[in-house]
Design an enzyme around this catalytic site. Structure first.
Site, mmCIF file in Angstrom:
data_model
loop_
_atom_site.group_PDB
_atom_site.id
_atom_site.type_symbol
_atom_site.label_atom_id
_atom_site.label_comp_id
_atom_site.label_asym_id
_atom_site.label_seq_id
_atom_site.Cartn_x
_atom_site.Cartn_y
_atom_site.Cartn_z
ATOM 1 N N SER A 75 0.834 -1.201 0.000
ATOM 2 C CA SER A 75 0.000 0.000 0.000
ATOM 3 C C SER A 75 0.866 1.249 0.000
ATOM 4 C CB SER A 75 -0.897 0.018 1.237
ATOM 5 O OG SER A 75 -1.496 1.287 1.383
ATOM 6 N N TYR A 104 -0.601 -0.320 9.943
ATOM 7 C CA TYR A 104 -0.897 -0.784 8.577
ATOM 8 C C TYR A 104 0.260 -0.467 7.626
ATOM 9 C CZ TYR A 104 -3.659 -0.936 4.199
ATOM 10 O OH TYR A 104 -4.136 -1.202 2.940
ATOM 11 N N LYS A 149 2.511 -3.139 5.628
ATOM 12 C CA LYS A 149 2.492 -3.145 4.164
ATOM 13 C C LYS A 149 3.893 -2.959 3.575
ATOM 14 C CE LYS A 149 -1.755 -3.776 2.898
ATOM 15 N NZ LYS A 149 -2.110 -5.150 2.452
HETATM 16 P P1 NAD Z 1 -12.012 -5.342 1.593
HETATM 17 O O1 NAD Z 1 -12.260 -5.087 3.031
HETATM 18 O O2 NAD Z 1 -13.112 -5.130 0.628
HETATM 19 O O3 NAD Z 1 -11.453 -6.809 1.379
HETATM 20 C C1 NAD Z 1 -10.562 -7.415 2.254
HETATM 21 C C2 NAD Z 1 -10.977 -8.853 2.406
HETATM 22 O O4 NAD Z 1 -10.030 -9.515 3.250
HETATM 23 C C3 NAD Z 1 -12.339 -8.985 3.078
HETATM 24 O O5 NAD Z 1 -13.203 -9.770 2.279
HETATM 25 C C4 NAD Z 1 -12.042 -9.637 4.401
HETATM 26 O O6 NAD Z 1 -13.073 -10.528 4.856
HETATM 27 C C5 NAD Z 1 -10.747 -10.394 4.096
HETATM 28 N N1 NAD Z 1 -9.995 -10.685 5.309
HETATM 29 C C6 NAD Z 1 -9.837 -9.890 6.395
HETATM 30 N N2 NAD Z 1 -9.140 -10.544 7.336
HETATM 31 C C7 NAD Z 1 -8.839 -11.771 6.827
HETATM 32 C C8 NAD Z 1 -8.141 -12.884 7.331
HETATM 33 N N3 NAD Z 1 -7.610 -12.873 8.565
HETATM 34 N N4 NAD Z 1 -8.008 -13.985 6.531
HETATM 35 C C9 NAD Z 1 -8.528 -14.006 5.289
HETATM 36 N N5 NAD Z 1 -9.232 -12.967 4.776
HETATM 37 C C10 NAD Z 1 -9.382 -11.863 5.531
HETATM 38 O O7 NAD Z 1 -10.753 -4.408 1.204
HETATM 39 P P2 NAD Z 1 -9.935 -4.260 -0.164
HETATM 40 O O8 NAD Z 1 -9.794 -2.801 -0.411
HETATM 41 O O9 NAD Z 1 -10.463 -5.148 -1.233
HETATM 42 O O10 NAD Z 1 -8.492 -4.760 0.340
HETATM 43 C C11 NAD Z 1 -7.784 -5.828 -0.279
HETATM 44 C C12 NAD Z 1 -6.309 -5.640 -0.005
HETATM 45 O O11 NAD Z 1 -5.834 -4.469 -0.678
HETATM 46 C C13 NAD Z 1 -5.964 -5.434 1.457
HETATM 47 O O12 NAD Z 1 -4.761 -6.092 1.765
HETATM 48 C C14 NAD Z 1 -5.782 -3.947 1.568
HETATM 49 O O13 NAD Z 1 -4.970 -3.590 2.667
HETATM 50 C C15 NAD Z 1 -5.143 -3.649 0.239
HETATM 51 N N6 NAD Z 1 -5.228 -2.265 -0.195
HETATM 52 C C16 NAD Z 1 -6.385 -1.746 -0.639
HETATM 53 C C17 NAD Z 1 -6.426 -0.446 -1.086
HETATM 54 C C18 NAD Z 1 -7.671 0.157 -1.655
HETATM 55 O O14 NAD Z 1 -7.579 1.280 -2.209
HETATM 56 N N7 NAD Z 1 -8.818 -0.511 -1.573
HETATM 57 C C19 NAD Z 1 -5.273 0.355 -1.047
HETATM 58 C C20 NAD Z 1 -4.090 -0.215 -0.598
HETATM 59 C C21 NAD Z 1 -4.077 -1.534 -0.194
#
Ligand code: NAD
Length: 301
Positions: free
Chosen positions: A151, A164, A168
């Site tokens: 991230s 976080y 990351k």
């Molecule tokens: P989201 O909350 O929609 O999806 C995350 C998923 O991870 C959820 O379905 C949740 O149930 C699952 N999860 C949580 N804890 C878990 C565990 N212990 N074991 C297995 N699954 C688990 O969020 P997202 O935005 O789709 O995030 C996906 C990834 O992308 C994450 O790692 C997040 O940190 C990263 N990220 C997202 C963004 C963004 O702009 N959305 C930016 C930077 C990084």
């Protein structure tokens, strides 16, 4: 067409958001997919949901092959169980997308130790727990593609996300070592720093969320998971239709030869901030050896 026929993929946290898009795209191109997700709130607390089932139903309805897995990647034994599910059902693991994630945002001075551990457990330890057994299987087959989800909050920083951001960025350290260890075994390890409108970014993106469809991140991940991908150790920023590369550069820097010019002083440091920081002619090293070679060249030159 880039395809994934005969490939077996694990996507963690694939019940919703980005992970669901990765899983669906890989499955639509022929991969057999383990859709891992225990459900839960954005903070990682149980909410009784089983979103993995919905993604599996969507994939199978479209003619693809997928199974649901409900292990939390934060549990130390989870990796073995998730990989065993893939091997048991589909025979191997070729692709692993570490995507599971939660948030526990707090300004650093207010960060509770449980919020530190919860975030490290899912993002960092979870990546270790799942990747290690997957790598063991990949080594047996001499092939593997691993994508880690980093991230910009870690790469560049973001207020209130010390836990976080640290987790990351630690994944980049993991990638940098695994890319080297994977070379002899056909295992490529890359990372993305995504930007997508999901429940995680609802507050951050606000009205812009629509412009950052998570489906616009999945093609970059799928490419990095493909046989075509010869890259390893790359970190890409992906979102809203753009793909860029982040890299860590080492500036040429300041050098005072201790042999001929005397020992380095605090005042030397103060007087040479410009060359220390000058980005002209920076080095993007492939391993720590490259930095050492550069320094050794100055010492003997
Ligand atoms: P989201 O909350 O929609 O999806 C995350 C998923 O991870 C959820 O379905 C949740 O149930 C699952 N999860 C949580 N804890 C878990 C565990 N212990 N074991 C297995 N699954 C688990 O969020 P997202 O935005 O789709 O995030 C996906 C990834 O992308 C994450 O790692 C997040 O940190 C990263 N990220 C997202 C963004 C963004 O702009 N959305 C930016 C930077 C990084």
């Amino acid at each position: 067409m880039i395809g994934f026929e005969d490939r077996v993929a694990i996507v963690t946290g694939a019940g919703r958001g980005l992970g669901a898009e990765h899983a669906k795209l890989l499955a639509s191109r022929g991969a057999r997919v383990v859709v891992n997700d225990p459900g839960g709130s954005v903070h990682g607390t149980d909410d009784g949901s089983r979103p993995a089932d919905e993604v599996v139903a969507e994939i199978t309805a479209a003619g693809g092959a997928a199974i649901a897995d409900y292990h939390s990647v934060a549990d130390p034994g989870s990796g073995e169980a998730i990989v065993a599910a893939a091997v048991g059902e589909f025979g191997k693991v070729d692709i692993l997308v570490n995507n599971a994630g939660i948030l526990r945002d707090r300004a650093f001075h207010n960060l509770a130790v449980e919020d530190l551990h919860a975030v490290l457990d899912v993002h960092l330890r979870g990546a270790f727990y799942v990747t290690q057994p997957a790598v063991r299987v990949m080594r047996e087959h001499g092939y593997g593609r691993i994508v880690l989800t980093s991230s910009a909050s870690g790469v560049l920083g973001n207020f209130g996300q010390s836990n976080y951001g640290a987790a990351k960025m630690a994944l980049i350290g993991l990638m940098n070592v695994l890319k080297i260890e994977g070379v002899k075994h056909g295992i490529k390890v890359n990372a993305i720093a995504p930007i997508a409108g999901t429940r995680m970014t609802q507050e951050l993106l606000g009205e812009m969320a629509d412009r950052f469809d998570p489906a616009l991140v999945a093609p970059a991940v799928a490419y990095l998971c493909s046989e075509e991908c010869a890259l390893t150790g790359e970190l890409w920023s992906v979102g809203g239709g753009t793909i860029s590369r982040f890299f860590i550069g080492l500036t040429d820097g300041y050098f005072k030869d201790p042999g001929s010019e005397g020992p380095l002083t605090i005042e030397d440091v103060a007087a040479n901030l410009a060359p220390i920081r000058d980005e002209t002619g920076y080095l993007v090293g492939e391993s720590s050896r490259d930095e050492f070679t550069k320094l050794a060249g100055k010492l003997t030159g």
